[in-house]
Design a protein around this motif. Structure first.
Motif, PDB file in Angstrom:
ATOM      1  N   MET A 142       0.815  -1.477  -0.135  1.00  0.00           N
ATOM      2  CA  MET A 142      -0.200  -0.087  -0.084  1.00  0.00           C
ATOM      3  C   MET A 142       0.906   1.464   0.127  1.00  0.00           C
ATOM      4  O   MET A 142       0.349   2.179  -0.763  1.00  0.00           O
ATOM      5  N   ALA A 160      -7.963   2.412  -0.382  1.00  0.00           N
ATOM      6  CA  ALA A 160      -6.923   1.246  -0.505  1.00  0.00           C
ATOM      7  C   ALA A 160      -7.448   0.053   0.032  1.00  0.00           C
ATOM      8  O   ALA A 160      -8.435   0.099   0.585  1.00  0.00           O
ATOM      9  N   ILE A 164      -6.347  -4.015   5.690  1.00  0.00           N
ATOM     10  CA  ILE A 164      -6.853  -3.234   6.530  1.00  0.00           C
ATOM     11  C   ILE A 164      -7.927  -3.683   7.588  1.00  0.00           C
ATOM     12  O   ILE A 164      -8.998  -4.117   6.739  1.00  0.00           O
ATOM     13  N   ILE A 170      -6.898   2.158   8.812  1.00  0.00           N
ATOM     14  CA  ILE A 170      -7.488   3.171   8.033  1.00  0.00           C
ATOM     15  C   ILE A 170      -6.449   4.542   7.872  1.00  0.00           C
ATOM     16  O   ILE A 170      -6.255   5.158   6.927  1.00  0.00           O
ATOM     17  N   ALA A 173      -3.364   4.300   5.746  1.00  0.00           N
ATOM     18  CA  ALA A 173      -3.986   4.524   4.236  1.00  0.00           C
ATOM     19  C   ALA A 173      -4.049   5.793   3.816  1.00  0.00           C
ATOM     20  O   ALA A 173      -3.735   6.333   2.719  1.00  0.00           O
ATOM     21  N   VAL A 181     -10.776   3.719   2.128  1.00  0.00           N
ATOM     22  CA  VAL A 181     -10.231   2.449   2.232  1.00  0.00           C
ATOM     23  C   VAL A 181     -11.479   1.288   1.953  1.00  0.00           C
ATOM     24  O   VAL A 181     -12.580   1.587   2.240  1.00  0.00           O
TER      25      VAL A 181
END
Ligand code: FMN
Length: 254
Positions: A142, A160, A164, A170, A173, A181
């Motif tokens: 990521m 993303a 997660i 979160i 990201a 996300v």
């Protein structure tokens, strides 16, 4: 809430909307005649029945391997599904159809080449499928894929996806540049998912060392729990299997 084959259902979508997030389910989770259309009507009804709702979308496999693609696309357009996530194949037709009534289309991408193709077709956003994603995973972490997408396509929103499951996940990201996300695996264990309790327990009780990447389920690298079945089929394709996998006709032999 990311779309998950054989897991996501109407009840999960309703809970997502009631809690102000966007839920998405694969249309192929409803394969009986007329079933998808009815579900979409019920979801639209639910959406207007609650104050400050989130929204819902569908995941369409835009590939010839999906025999219900045409029927499902028509149902979704007729019912004005708020958003689509497209995976595999060319999303052109879905993007044009959705844009005719203001629907949005997010394309699953794992690299800049896919992203450029989707951007040229006017996709509204990317789902950046990164390393560690449940099911089919991308090759990039990521922290690498998100900044690369934002640098190349600064005006296209990115959600993303991959590994997660917590608030800190979160935030990391978002810090990498994503606008949102897309979380799958964690929701397998939710009350509304109609999968077996043993599956939910396995998701809750497994740690990172219980997850393996295998090419032997579909040919594409796929993250799965390292069950006795996963160990039995193995993780790597041999040379011959890789060759069969390069062509849609020979792929069926696998
Ligand atoms: C059981 C399962 C089934 C999935 N099925 C689909 C699918 O049908 N279509 C799709 O685009 N993505 C599918 N995905 C990927 C998710 O939409 C999402 O990208 C992924 O779950 C994100 O990673 P995470 O599981 O680590 O949160 C699936 C993932 C899982 C775990």
């Amino acid at each position: 809430m990311a779309p998950m084959f054989l897991v996501s259902n109407k009840e999960m979508m309703e809970e997502a909307m009631s809690n102000g997030i966007a839920g998405c389910f694969p249309t192929l989770n409803y394969r009986k005649d007329g079933e998808l259309k009815l579900i979409l009507q019920q979801l639209n009804q639910h959406k207007i029945s609650i104050a400050n709702p989130g929204t819902y979308g569908v995941n369409l496999i835009v590939q010839k391997t999906n025999p219900l693609y045409k029927v499902h696309l028509k149902d979704c357009i007729d019912e004005k599904v708020p958003f689509f996530i497209t995976s595999l194949g060319n999303p052109k037709e879905v993007i044009e159809a959705a844009h005719s009534y203001g629907g949005k289309v997010f394309c699953d991408v794992t690299n800049l080449e896919h992203a450029a193709k989707c951007a040229s077709l006017n996709a509204d956003g990317f789902i950046a499928v990164c390393q560690g994603a449940g099911g089919h995973a991308g090759p990039y972490p990521m922290s690498v894929l998100i900044p690369a997408l934002k640098k190349e396509f600064p005006h296209i929103p990115v959600a993303a996806a991959g590994g997660i499951a917590t608030g800190s996940g979160i935030i990391s990201a978002l810090a990498a540049g994503a606008e949102g996300v897309s979380i799958g695996t964690r929701f397998i264990a939710c009350t509304e998912a109609t999968v077996q309790q043993s599956y939910k327990d396995a998701v809750v009780n497994s740690g990172m060392e219980d997850v393996v990447l295998t090419e032997r389920l579909s040919g594409t690298p796929c993250n799965v729990i390292n069950t006795p079945y996963a160990r039995k089929i193995g993780y790597k394709q041999n040379f011959f299997e890789r060759w069969l996998n390069t062509n849609s006709t020979t792929k069926k032999i696998l």
